[in-house]
Design a protein around this motif. Structure first.
Motif, PDB file in Angstrom:
ATOM      1  N   ASP A 336     -15.140  -0.526  23.807  1.00  0.00           N
ATOM      2  CA  ASP A 336     -14.734  -0.228  25.720  1.00  0.00           C
ATOM      3  C   ASP A 336     -13.304  -0.741  25.238  1.00  0.00           C
ATOM      4  N   LYS A 337     -13.045   0.424  25.714  1.00  0.00           N
ATOM      5  CA  LYS A 337     -10.707   0.169  25.766  1.00  0.00           C
ATOM      6  C   LYS A 337     -10.434   0.336  26.734  1.00  0.00           C
ATOM      7  N   ASN A 338     -11.195  -0.229  27.430  1.00  0.00           N
ATOM      8  CA  ASN A 338     -10.876  -1.366  28.711  1.00  0.00           C
ATOM      9  C   ASN A 338     -11.521  -1.974  29.379  1.00  0.00           C
ATOM     10  N   ASP A 339     -11.985  -2.743  28.008  1.00  0.00           N
ATOM     11  CA  ASP A 339     -12.794  -3.781  28.838  1.00  0.00           C
ATOM     12  C   ASP A 339     -13.507  -3.922  29.888  1.00  0.00           C
ATOM     13  N   ASP A 340     -14.045  -3.134  30.460  1.00  0.00           N
ATOM     14  CA  ASP A 340     -14.631  -3.387  31.699  1.00  0.00           C
ATOM     15  C   ASP A 340     -16.141  -3.561  31.898  1.00  0.00           C
ATOM     16  N   GLY A 341     -16.689  -2.964  30.396  1.00  0.00           N
ATOM     17  CA  GLY A 341     -18.158  -2.972  29.691  1.00  0.00           C
ATOM     18  C   GLY A 341     -18.762  -1.966  30.464  1.00  0.00           C
ATOM     19  N   ILE A 342     -18.135  -1.154  31.485  1.00  0.00           N
ATOM     20  CA  ILE A 342     -18.660   0.493  31.837  1.00  0.00           C
ATOM     21  C   ILE A 342     -18.247   1.336  30.469  1.00  0.00           C
ATOM     22  N   MET A 343     -19.086   2.333  29.746  1.00  0.00           N
ATOM     23  CA  MET A 343     -18.945   3.077  29.455  1.00  0.00           C
ATOM     24  C   MET A 343     -18.962   4.472  30.373  1.00  0.00           C
ATOM     25  N   HIS A 344     -17.363   5.082  29.472  1.00  0.00           N
ATOM     26  CA  HIS A 344     -16.645   5.776  30.211  1.00  0.00           C
ATOM     27  C   HIS A 344     -16.394   7.299  29.496  1.00  0.00           C
ATOM     28  N   TYR A 345     -17.035   8.503  29.637  1.00  0.00           N
ATOM     29  CA  TYR A 345     -17.658  10.060  28.969  1.00  0.00           C
ATOM     30  C   TYR A 345     -16.569  10.759  29.140  1.00  0.00           C
ATOM     31  N   SER A 346     -15.908  11.234  28.456  1.00  0.00           N
ATOM     32  CA  SER A 346     -14.894  12.187  28.812  1.00  0.00           C
ATOM     33  C   SER A 346     -14.239  13.588  27.688  1.00  0.00           C
ATOM     34  N   ALA A 347     -13.682  14.277  27.786  1.00  0.00           N
ATOM     35  CA  ALA A 347     -12.574  14.915  27.490  1.00  0.00           C
ATOM     36  C   ALA A 347     -11.311  14.429  26.650  1.00  0.00           C
ATOM     37  N   GLY A 348     -10.757  13.528  27.903  1.00  0.00           N
ATOM     38  CA  GLY A 348      -9.527  13.401  27.397  1.00  0.00           C
ATOM     39  C   GLY A 348     -10.069  11.896  26.257  1.00  0.00           C
ATOM     40  N   SER A 349      -8.121  11.348  26.333  1.00  0.00           N
ATOM     41  CA  SER A 349      -8.551  10.316  25.236  1.00  0.00           C
ATOM     42  C   SER A 349      -9.083   8.963  25.627  1.00  0.00           C
ATOM     43  N   ASP A 350      -9.135   8.973  27.098  1.00  0.00           N
ATOM     44  CA  ASP A 350      -9.892   7.747  27.612  1.00  0.00           C
ATOM     45  C   ASP A 350     -11.483   7.377  27.248  1.00  0.00           C
ATOM     46  N   ASN A 351     -12.049   8.721  26.564  1.00  0.00           N
ATOM     47  CA  ASN A 351     -13.289   9.040  26.363  1.00  0.00           C
ATOM     48  C   ASN A 351     -14.141   7.298  25.391  1.00  0.00           C
ATOM     49  N   GLU A 352     -14.607   6.799  26.049  1.00  0.00           N
ATOM     50  CA  GLU A 352     -15.545   6.019  24.878  1.00  0.00           C
ATOM     51  C   GLU A 352     -16.448   5.610  23.926  1.00  0.00           C
ATOM     52  N   VAL A 353     -17.632   7.378  24.666  1.00  0.00           N
ATOM     53  CA  VAL A 353     -18.318   7.039  23.817  1.00  0.00           C
ATOM     54  C   VAL A 353     -18.573   7.927  23.028  1.00  0.00           C
ATOM     55  N   THR A 354     -19.339   7.788  21.280  1.00  0.00           N
ATOM     56  CA  THR A 354     -19.119   9.388  20.883  1.00  0.00           C
ATOM     57  C   THR A 354     -20.315   9.150  20.524  1.00  0.00           C
ATOM     58  N   VAL A 355     -20.881  10.807  20.455  1.00  0.00           N
ATOM     59  CA  VAL A 355     -22.235  11.238  20.235  1.00  0.00           C
ATOM     60  C   VAL A 355     -22.214  11.861  18.668  1.00  0.00           C
ATOM     61  N   ASP A 356     -22.618  11.700  17.728  1.00  0.00           N
ATOM     62  CA  ASP A 356     -23.742  12.897  17.253  1.00  0.00           C
ATOM     63  C   ASP A 356     -24.423  13.880  17.503  1.00  0.00           C
ATOM     64  N   ARG A 357     -24.226  15.493  16.708  1.00  0.00           N
ATOM     65  CA  ARG A 357     -24.435  16.683  17.854  1.00  0.00           C
ATOM     66  C   ARG A 357     -26.079  16.318  17.885  1.00  0.00           C
ATOM     67  N   ASP A 358     -26.713  15.841  16.225  1.00  0.00           N
ATOM     68  CA  ASP A 358     -28.720  15.516  15.950  1.00  0.00           C
ATOM     69  C   ASP A 358     -28.909  15.424  17.129  1.00  0.00           C
ATOM     70  N   ILE A 359     -28.084  13.949  18.103  1.00  0.00           N
ATOM     71  CA  ILE A 359     -28.605  13.135  18.567  1.00  0.00           C
ATOM     72  C   ILE A 359     -30.138  13.671  19.634  1.00  0.00           C
ATOM     73  N   MET A 360     -29.231  14.839  20.381  1.00  0.00           N
ATOM     74  CA  MET A 360     -29.615  16.047  21.219  1.00  0.00           C
ATOM     75  C   MET A 360     -31.501  15.782  20.607  1.00  0.00           C
ATOM     76  N   VAL A 361     -31.510  16.272  19.793  1.00  0.00           N
ATOM     77  CA  VAL A 361     -33.303  16.387  19.839  1.00  0.00           C
ATOM     78  C   VAL A 361     -33.849  14.711  19.080  1.00  0.00           C
TER      79      VAL A 361
END
Lengths: 563, 112
Positions: A336-361
């Protein structure tokens, strides 16, 4: 019953099945051990080839890779299926007519020299060990994820099972276990795929759901919506590529020609009874492979869309159950980079969610709210995919050692019984070496598995193709070609991946072709050198030219030609 | 030297066929092989066209059309090419059976 117990139950049941098959199909002769007695039904061989072909990486990682690469992921889809056309049309039927046990057998006899045979063995071992090291690691990872054991324990259990049926049954044991493994893995792949397709598009067929409208009332198709949401978040559009056309072309070509030159795939077509069966069997193999390969890109798009929909801009408190389950494994994460309790997913540096590709299956069954037994099934499927590929590779390595190096080169006087014993010993040693690679993976393994294809395309494929279709090709030409192709491709990859990785960008590449695609250039060099050298050296002996005539027609072995 | 390496006694030869006692004329063999090469050229052109053609080189241009809700170039790259590959192998298998019977070089077994 908890999912954990179900998983143990499913995986152990599948092991009992594989070991049972191994005991039932023990190899009694070298012919059984190397080519399953040459009597496998084409449909059975098609299934075995498909299981042989689809590794843990195809089963677990491919949909995830495509999910994040979007259009660029097409190289794998076309590259890993298109090679079967080359195999069925250009190689498999002729190699079956030739009627021996291994791929170096053909090269050694067609190019009438022990030197050519040994060069082929070196290429084969090089290609197969790079490939198998990644597989054993995959076995360990699959075990550790599903059964919550250490990777090392997982590798050892995997080794023990493969040891049982590869050493006992040879090709015969491997073939029939692969048939069972195919059934397990395709069922395990399709069930979650169908449910996730229904969830997103109401269409039970993933291949059709892929092009349908999303059932959220927006009237947009899956791909339109995916392009839209990804671009809003700063990613590239899903259906637009980022690689240059020439690189996409070269990578696809390297994967296709490489597929056709992989010894563990070629040797599967030595196990059917007849030439026409070899052709047909390649067709069945591709049908069985295509079921997974046309589903994977659909799953990729559904999973990505679902990921953005459920995670982006939603509060962490309300995150779905699967997110917290997989957070414990480290495959997904939130900071939680901006401490708002909300997950923010983006291509930029403000992205807060990391996802391993294997999770898709891996997380699909939970995303689609499927019961515990489906999760257990996916675990058994992942294990089946990893074991079947590892076993196929180990077999070609051991037959190259016992048949090509020992029987045909160093110790021509050993009896069939002794050769069979050496074959079993070689298989046992190969299993242990592969296991060590899995437990102590050399740092380079993950990076080089994809390059096994480039090496196969640049070394073995041209030698086989020219051996069948170009009668004047002689040993000097073929050996030079194989060595030039292998050394060129190997050096290019090593240079950009290990010597100067900082230079590994498009402007430094030869013709803008990445190390993944360079096998295609290696193959062209191989062919050019082989032609050049064969023009200035002696043509092959008459006997060999007659052999080429003989393998070109499907009709019987004893057939007479009127010259 | 060649003799010892090239023994022509395959350990895994396909079974005997009903042609075993027959002599096939050189002319039949040549025409058979040439028909095979012509068929290969046709099918491999299709193979190239659906994958490298429609899926890669022409893909951006094809994307302006749409099929089953896909951009056409994208569909070829992720679905269409694979279906075409499957079809090509079965077409080849079927056409070759016909050619082999025509030139008497099929591998049907003795009692069939």
């Amino acid at each position: 019953m908890t999912t954990q117990i179900l998983t143990y139950l499913f995986v152990s049941a599948s092991f009992i099945l594989y070991i049972g098959i191994a005991i039932w199909s023990r190899a009694g002769s070298t012919k059984d051990f190397y080519v399953a007695g040459g009597g496998v039904h084409p449909v059975m061989n098609g299934m075995a080839t498909a299981a042989d072909w689809m590794s843990a990486a195809s089963f677990i990682s491919m949909a995830g890779i495509i999910s994040f690469m979007g259009r660029d992921g097409s190289v794998y889809l076309m590259g890993w299926t298109g090679g079967y056309v080359l195999l069925a049309l250009l190689l498999a039927p002729y190699l079956r007519k030739f009627g021996r046990f291994t791929v170096p057998d053909f090269i050694g006899e067609r190019y009438y020299s022990k030197g050519a045979r040994i060069v082929a063995v070196i290429c084969l071992i090089f290609i197969s060990f790079t490939y198998v090291a990644g597989q054993m690691r995959g076995v360990g990872i699959v075990f550790s994820r599903y059964l919550e054991v250490e990777v090392t324990t997982g590798v050892i259990i995997g080794m023990a099972v493969v040891f049982m049926y590869a050493v006992l049954g040879g090709m015969k044991g491997i073939t029939y276990t692969q048939v069972a493994q195919y059934c397990v893995l395709i069922f395990a792949y399709m069930v979650p795929a169908i449910f996730i397709s229904i969830m997103i598009t109401d269409n039970p067929i993933p291949q059709l759901g892929f092009g349908s409208e999303v059932n959220d009332g927006s009237g947009l198709s899956v791909l339109q919506k995916l392009d839209g949401v990804l671009m809003d978040l700063g990613f590239n559009a899903y259906t637009a590529g980022t690689k240059s056309t020439i690189d996409v072309f070269a990578i696809t070509a390297a994967l296709m020609f490489g597929t056709a030159g992989l010894p563990h795939v070629l040797v599967r077509f030595f196990t059917v009874p007849k030439v026409s069966d070899a052709r047909l069997s390649a067709g069945y193999a591709l049908v069985f492979i295509a079921i997974l390969y046309t589903t994977a890109p659909a799953v990729a798009s559904f999973a990505r869309l679902n990921l953005v929909d459920t995670l982006h801009n939603s509060s962490y408190e309300q995150a779905p159950q699967w997110f917290s389950n997989w957070e414990q494994t480290g495959l997904v994460g939130w900071e939680d980079k901006n401490d708002d309790g909300i997950m923010h997913y983006s291509a930029g540096s403000d992205n807060e969610v990391t996802v391993d590709r294997d999770i898709m299956v891996l997380a699909n069954p939970e995303i689609a709210n499927l019961p515990g037994w489906v999760i257990a099934l996916v675990a058994a499927g992942g294990v089946a995919a990893a074991l079947s590929t590892a076993a196929g590779l180990l077999l070609v390595i051991s037959s190259a050692i016992s048949h090509d190096v020992l029987k045909k080169t160093l110790m021509p006087n050993i009896s069939e019984k002794q050769e069979l014993l050496f074959a079993r010993l070689a298989a046992a040693v190969a299993v242990c070496v592969a296991g060590l690679f899995g437990i102590y993976p050399p740092a380079f393994v993950a990076q080089v598995v994809a390059f096994a294809f480039g090496l196969a395309a640049a070394s073995l494929f041209p030698a086989l193709l020219l051996g069948i279709f170009y009668k004047p090709m002689n040993k000097e030409g073929a050996i030079t070609g194989m060595l030039v192709g292998l050394i060129f491709t190997f050096s290019y990859i090593v240079y950009f991946k290990f010597v100067s990785p900082q230079l590994n960008t498009a402007e430094h590449w030869l013709f803008g072709i990445s190390p993944e695609g360079i096998g295609f250039i290696g193959m062209l060099l191989n062919i050019i050198c082989a032609f050049g050298i064969s023009k200035i050296t002696n043509p092959p002996p008459l006997e060999v030219q007659n052999l080429v005539d003989d393998i070109r027609i499907p009709a019987g072995a004893g057939i007479a030609h009127q010259h | 030297m060649t003799e010892e390496i090239y023994d022509h006694q395959g350990e895994n030869l396909p079974p005997a066929t009903h042609h075993d006692q027959q002599t096939i004329s050189e002319e039949n063999l040549t025409t058979y092989w040439q028909s095979n090469l012509r068929l290969l050229a046709k099918l491999l052109s299709v193979w190239f066209l659906v994958s490298f053609g429609c899926g890669i080189i022409l893909a951006d241009w094809l994307d302006q059309f749409s099929l089953f809700g896909f951009k056409l170039g994208f569909w070829f790259a992720q679905q269409g090419a694979i279906y075409a590959f499957v079809a090509l192998i079965f077409i080849y298998s079927w056409r070759m059976k016909t050619l082999e019977h025509k030139f008497g070089v099929d591998d049907d077994e003795e009692n069939s």
